[in-house]
Write a protein that holds these residues in place. Structure first.
Motif, PDB file in Angstrom:
ATOM      1  N   ASN A 165      -5.741  -7.084  12.454  1.00 50.99           N
ATOM      2  CA  ASN A 165      -6.116  -7.992  11.358  1.00 50.99           C
ATOM      3  C   ASN A 165      -4.902  -8.375  10.532  1.00 50.99           C
ATOM      4  N   ALA A 166      -4.116  -7.356  10.148  1.00 42.63           N
ATOM      5  CA  ALA A 166      -2.951  -7.604   9.297  1.00 42.63           C
ATOM      6  C   ALA A 166      -2.042  -8.641   9.952  1.00 42.63           C
ATOM      7  N   VAL A 167      -1.866  -8.529  11.275  1.00 37.94           N
ATOM      8  CA  VAL A 167      -1.013  -9.472  11.999  1.00 37.94           C
ATOM      9  C   VAL A 167      -1.679 -10.857  12.057  1.00 37.94           C
ATOM     10  N   ARG A 168      -2.981 -10.883  12.410  1.00 38.69           N
ATOM     11  CA  ARG A 168      -3.656 -12.173  12.580  1.00 38.69           C
ATOM     12  C   ARG A 168      -3.814 -12.933  11.265  1.00 38.69           C
ATOM     13  N   TYR A 169      -3.946 -12.189  10.151  1.00 38.85           N
ATOM     14  CA  TYR A 169      -4.115 -12.883   8.873  1.00 38.85           C
ATOM     15  C   TYR A 169      -2.807 -12.998   8.097  1.00 38.85           C
ATOM     16  N   SER A 170      -1.675 -12.784   8.779  1.00 36.84           N
ATOM     17  CA  SER A 170      -0.364 -12.968   8.160  1.00 36.84           C
ATOM     18  C   SER A 170       0.143 -14.370   8.456  1.00 36.84           C
ATOM     19  N   GLY A 197      -4.718 -12.424   1.459  1.00 41.24           N
ATOM     20  CA  GLY A 197      -5.497 -11.542   0.598  1.00 41.24           C
ATOM     21  C   GLY A 197      -6.994 -11.783   0.738  1.00 41.24           C
ATOM     22  N   ILE A 198      -7.780 -10.950   0.062  1.00 40.96           N
ATOM     23  CA  ILE A 198      -9.239 -11.019   0.165  1.00 40.96           C
ATOM     24  C   ILE A 198      -9.812 -11.037  -1.250  1.00 40.96           C
ATOM     25  N   GLY A 199     -10.610 -12.031  -1.561  1.00 39.09           N
ATOM     26  CA  GLY A 199     -11.176 -12.188  -2.900  1.00 39.09           C
ATOM     27  C   GLY A 199     -12.149 -11.071  -3.240  1.00 39.09           C
ATOM     28  N   ARG A 220     -18.087  -7.134   1.647  1.00 41.50           N
ATOM     29  CA  ARG A 220     -18.698  -7.801   2.798  1.00 41.50           C
ATOM     30  C   ARG A 220     -17.861  -7.729   4.070  1.00 41.50           C
ATOM     31  N   VAL A 221     -16.526  -7.658   3.928  1.00 39.43           N
ATOM     32  CA  VAL A 221     -15.687  -7.668   5.129  1.00 39.43           C
ATOM     33  C   VAL A 221     -15.986  -6.491   6.067  1.00 39.43           C
ATOM     34  N   PHE A 222     -16.625  -5.428   5.528  1.00 43.36           N
ATOM     35  CA  PHE A 222     -16.926  -4.266   6.371  1.00 43.36           C
ATOM     36  C   PHE A 222     -18.278  -4.393   7.081  1.00 43.36           C
ATOM     37  N   PHE A 252     -20.214  -8.369  11.929  1.00 44.37           N
ATOM     38  CA  PHE A 252     -20.182  -9.812  12.176  1.00 44.37           C
ATOM     39  C   PHE A 252     -19.759 -10.653  10.982  1.00 44.37           C
ATOM     40  N   TYR A 253     -19.428 -10.000   9.840  1.00 42.61           N
ATOM     41  CA  TYR A 253     -18.968 -10.818   8.722  1.00 42.61           C
ATOM     42  C   TYR A 253     -17.575 -11.367   9.026  1.00 42.61           C
ATOM     43  N   ARG A 254     -17.411 -12.670   8.859  1.00 39.70           N
ATOM     44  CA  ARG A 254     -16.086 -13.272   8.982  1.00 39.70           C
ATOM     45  C   ARG A 254     -15.860 -14.207   7.800  1.00 39.70           C
ATOM     46  N   GLU A 280     -12.175 -18.776   6.134  1.00 37.38           N
ATOM     47  CA  GLU A 280     -10.829 -19.045   6.637  1.00 37.38           C
ATOM     48  C   GLU A 280     -10.715 -18.571   8.092  1.00 37.38           C
ATOM     49  N   ALA A 281     -11.226 -17.337   8.345  1.00 32.21           N
ATOM     50  CA  ALA A 281     -11.136 -16.738   9.676  1.00 32.21           C
ATOM     51  C   ALA A 281     -11.917 -17.585  10.684  1.00 32.21           C
ATOM     52  N   ARG A 282     -13.105 -18.067  10.267  1.00 29.14           N
ATOM     53  CA  ARG A 282     -13.921 -18.885  11.167  1.00 29.14           C
ATOM     54  C   ARG A 282     -13.225 -20.195  11.501  1.00 29.14           C
ATOM     55  N   GLY A 286      -9.763 -15.705  16.662  1.00 32.87           N
ATOM     56  CA  GLY A 286     -10.107 -14.971  17.864  1.00 32.87           C
ATOM     57  C   GLY A 286     -10.937 -13.711  17.651  1.00 32.87           C
ATOM     58  N   GLY A 287     -11.285 -13.386  16.424  1.00 31.88           N
ATOM     59  CA  GLY A 287     -12.044 -12.159  16.176  1.00 31.88           C
ATOM     60  C   GLY A 287     -13.540 -12.387  16.300  1.00 31.88           C
ATOM     61  N   SER A 288     -14.290 -11.286  16.200  1.00 25.93           N
ATOM     62  CA  SER A 288     -15.740 -11.374  16.324  1.00 25.93           C
ATOM     63  C   SER A 288     -16.429 -10.936  15.037  1.00 25.93           C
ATOM     64  N   GLY A 289     -15.671 -10.401  14.088  1.00 24.38           N
ATOM     65  CA  GLY A 289     -16.286  -9.913  12.862  1.00 24.38           C
ATOM     66  C   GLY A 289     -16.774  -8.475  12.983  1.00 24.38           C
ATOM     67  N   LEU A 290     -16.396  -7.786  14.068  1.00 25.66           N
ATOM     68  CA  LEU A 290     -16.838  -6.398  14.245  1.00 25.66           C
ATOM     69  C   LEU A 290     -15.743  -5.386  13.914  1.00 25.66           C
ATOM     70  N   THR A 343      -3.992  -4.342   1.428  1.00 26.48           N
ATOM     71  CA  THR A 343      -3.678  -3.006   1.930  1.00 26.48           C
ATOM     72  C   THR A 343      -4.987  -2.323   2.301  1.00 26.48           C
ATOM     73  N   PHE A 344      -5.127  -2.012   3.570  1.00 27.40           N
ATOM     74  CA  PHE A 344      -6.276  -1.238   4.034  1.00 27.40           C
ATOM     75  C   PHE A 344      -5.786   0.183   4.259  1.00 27.40           C
ATOM     76  N   THR A 345      -6.473   1.158   3.669  1.00 26.23           N
ATOM     77  CA  THR A 345      -6.050   2.557   3.819  1.00 26.23           C
ATOM     78  C   THR A 345      -7.171   3.390   4.417  1.00 26.23           C
TER      79      THR A 345
HETATM   80  P1  ADP Z   1     -12.532 -10.490  12.478  1.00 25.91           P
HETATM   81  O1  ADP Z   1     -11.111 -10.249  12.113  1.00 25.91           O
HETATM   82  O2  ADP Z   1     -12.820 -10.379  13.913  1.00 25.91           O
HETATM   83  O3  ADP Z   1     -13.077 -11.759  11.871  1.00 25.91           O
HETATM   84  P2  ADP Z   1     -13.089  -8.060  10.963  1.00 25.91           P
HETATM   85  O4  ADP Z   1     -14.337  -7.259  10.831  1.00 25.91           O
HETATM   86  O5  ADP Z   1     -11.900  -7.361  11.475  1.00 25.91           O
HETATM   87  O6  ADP Z   1     -13.446  -9.319  11.849  1.00 25.91           O
HETATM   88  O7  ADP Z   1     -12.761  -8.711   9.550  1.00 25.91           O
HETATM   89  C1  ADP Z   1     -13.780  -9.366   8.816  1.00 25.91           C
HETATM   90  C2  ADP Z   1     -13.185 -10.441   7.903  1.00 25.91           C
HETATM   91  O8  ADP Z   1     -12.372  -9.833   6.897  1.00 25.91           O
HETATM   92  C3  ADP Z   1     -12.260 -11.418   8.613  1.00 25.91           C
HETATM   93  O9  ADP Z   1     -12.965 -12.479   9.200  1.00 25.91           O
HETATM   94  C4  ADP Z   1     -11.357 -11.879   7.469  1.00 25.91           C
HETATM   95  O10 ADP Z   1     -12.025 -12.900   6.717  1.00 25.91           O
HETATM   96  C5  ADP Z   1     -11.258 -10.666   6.566  1.00 25.91           C
HETATM   97  N1  ADP Z   1     -10.023  -9.863   6.791  1.00 25.91           N
HETATM   98  C6  ADP Z   1      -9.900  -8.727   7.519  1.00 25.91           C
HETATM   99  N2  ADP Z   1      -8.645  -8.238   7.465  1.00 25.91           N
HETATM  100  C7  ADP Z   1      -7.948  -9.083   6.675  1.00 25.91           C
HETATM  101  C8  ADP Z   1      -6.584  -9.125   6.221  1.00 25.91           C
HETATM  102  N3  ADP Z   1      -5.684  -8.184   6.563  1.00 25.91           N
HETATM  103  N4  ADP Z   1      -6.218 -10.155   5.395  1.00 25.91           N
HETATM  104  C9  ADP Z   1      -7.103 -11.101   5.024  1.00 25.91           C
HETATM  105  N5  ADP Z   1      -8.406 -11.125   5.426  1.00 25.91           N
HETATM  106  C10 ADP Z   1      -8.824 -10.136   6.237  1.00 25.91           C
END
Ligand code: ADP
Length: 270
Positions: free
Chosen positions: A160-165, A192-194, A200-202, A205-207, A210-212, A217-221, A248-250
């Motif tokens: 995620n960190a790489v894909r959302y960079s 960042g994440i609002g 909700r990101v946890f 299937f939540y995406r 922006e990600a959609r 390429g993710g599935s939201g899982l 920062t995810f810990t």
């Molecule tokens: P996916 O990445 O396949 O969409 P995830 O469950 O890994 O599914 O993440 C859910 C959502 O959280 C993503 O669609 C994205 O909106 C947000 N997210 C996750 N990690 C990051 C991150 N490092 N930076 C910004 N947004 C993030």
């Protein structure tokens, strides 16, 4: 706030009194809705790559005498089938993790190997996105658990960190120990994440929008798998984020002390 659904039953008692039983149906209803949503989401997520594969196969069949076209579309088919395979794998992981005894045989796990392996698995993606991976923190820290699951958790966070960079961004990962807890932090400099999305990101299937729209390429899982792995290890996932600056995810886990197994305990005593 959601509506409260109550099921009320009234039973007459002696002496003109009545017994009123009020049962909160909100939780039961919500569970049922979640089950329905889950099936709908799985079906939807499977339909997309399966549909694409069908169309691509048709195109390849039509272009049988044009090797370049065939090669191009065969490549696309490979991508779609890889996506399908990883989605199915995530579904299998998720259903396993939801079993009450998901962690059958916890072992002493060295986090150096876990982090190194997770970093290895995202290296190609990071290079193709021009994102720099940085490894830091303490060495030799150990937890009890399942090395493969822990690797999946760290890999998902790094992925995620790489894909959302943004390109030229930096992603760092490091292990710290404090107060009998181990923290594996994955830090990015992405969008960042609002606050309204941080819980909700946890969810499965939540995406994010922006990600959609970006089709990363993710599935939201991914994050729901990380959360399950953390819980199964007696730990949790923390999220700190500043919009526009990064997240920062810990992964917070109990630290393992002493010998790993009765065997090792015996070896030490000997
Ligand atoms: P996916 O990445 O396949 O969409 P995830 O469950 O890994 O599914 O993440 C859910 C959502 O959280 C993503 O669609 C994205 O909106 C947000 N997210 C996750 N990690 C990051 C991150 N490092 N930076 C910004 N947004 C993030």
């Amino acid at each position: 706030a959601g509506t409260l659904r109550m099921q009320v039953r009234v039973a007459p008692l002696r002496h003109g009194r009545v017994l009123v039983l009020a049962e909160d149906r909100t939780a039961a209803r919500r569970l049922e809705e979640m089950r329905r949503d889950f099936t709908a989401n799985v079906s939807h997520e499977l339909k997309t790559p399966v549909g694409a594969l069908g169309l691509l196969a048709e195109t390849v069949a039509d272009a049988a005498d044009e090797p370049d076209t065939v090669r191009h579309f065969a490549g696309q088919m490979q991508k779609e089938s890889a996506r399908l395979a990883s989605l199915v794998q995530e579904l299998i992981d998720l259903s396993r993790l939801q079993e009450p005894d998901a962690l059958v045989d916890p072992e002493l796990v060295d986090l150096d190997a876990v982090v190194a392996e997770a970093v290895d698995r995202v290296r190609v993606e990071a290079m193709s996105r021009k994102v720099t991976l940085v490894l830091g923190g303490e060495k030799g820290v150990k937890v009890y658990g399942d090395a493969a699951l822990l690797t999946t958790a760290v890999r998902n966070l790094l992925d995620n960190a790489v894909r959302y960079s943004a390109p030229t961004g930096r992603v760092s990962v490091g292990v710290q120990r404090r107060d009998a807890l181990v923290r594996i932090a994955v830090v990015d400099q992405g969008a960042g994440i609002g606050p309204e999305q941080r819980e909700r990101v946890f969810e499965r299937f939540y995406r994010g929008d922006e990600a959609r729209s970006r089709e990363t390429g993710g599935s939201g899982l991914g994050l729901s798998i990380v959360k399950h792995i953390a819980n199964d290890h007696g730990g949790r996932v923390e999220l700190w984020s500043t919009e526009g600056k990064g997240s920062t995810f810990t992964l917070v886990l109990p630290e393992a002390y002493g010998p790993a197994t009765p065997d090792e305990a015996g070896a030490q005593a000997a």
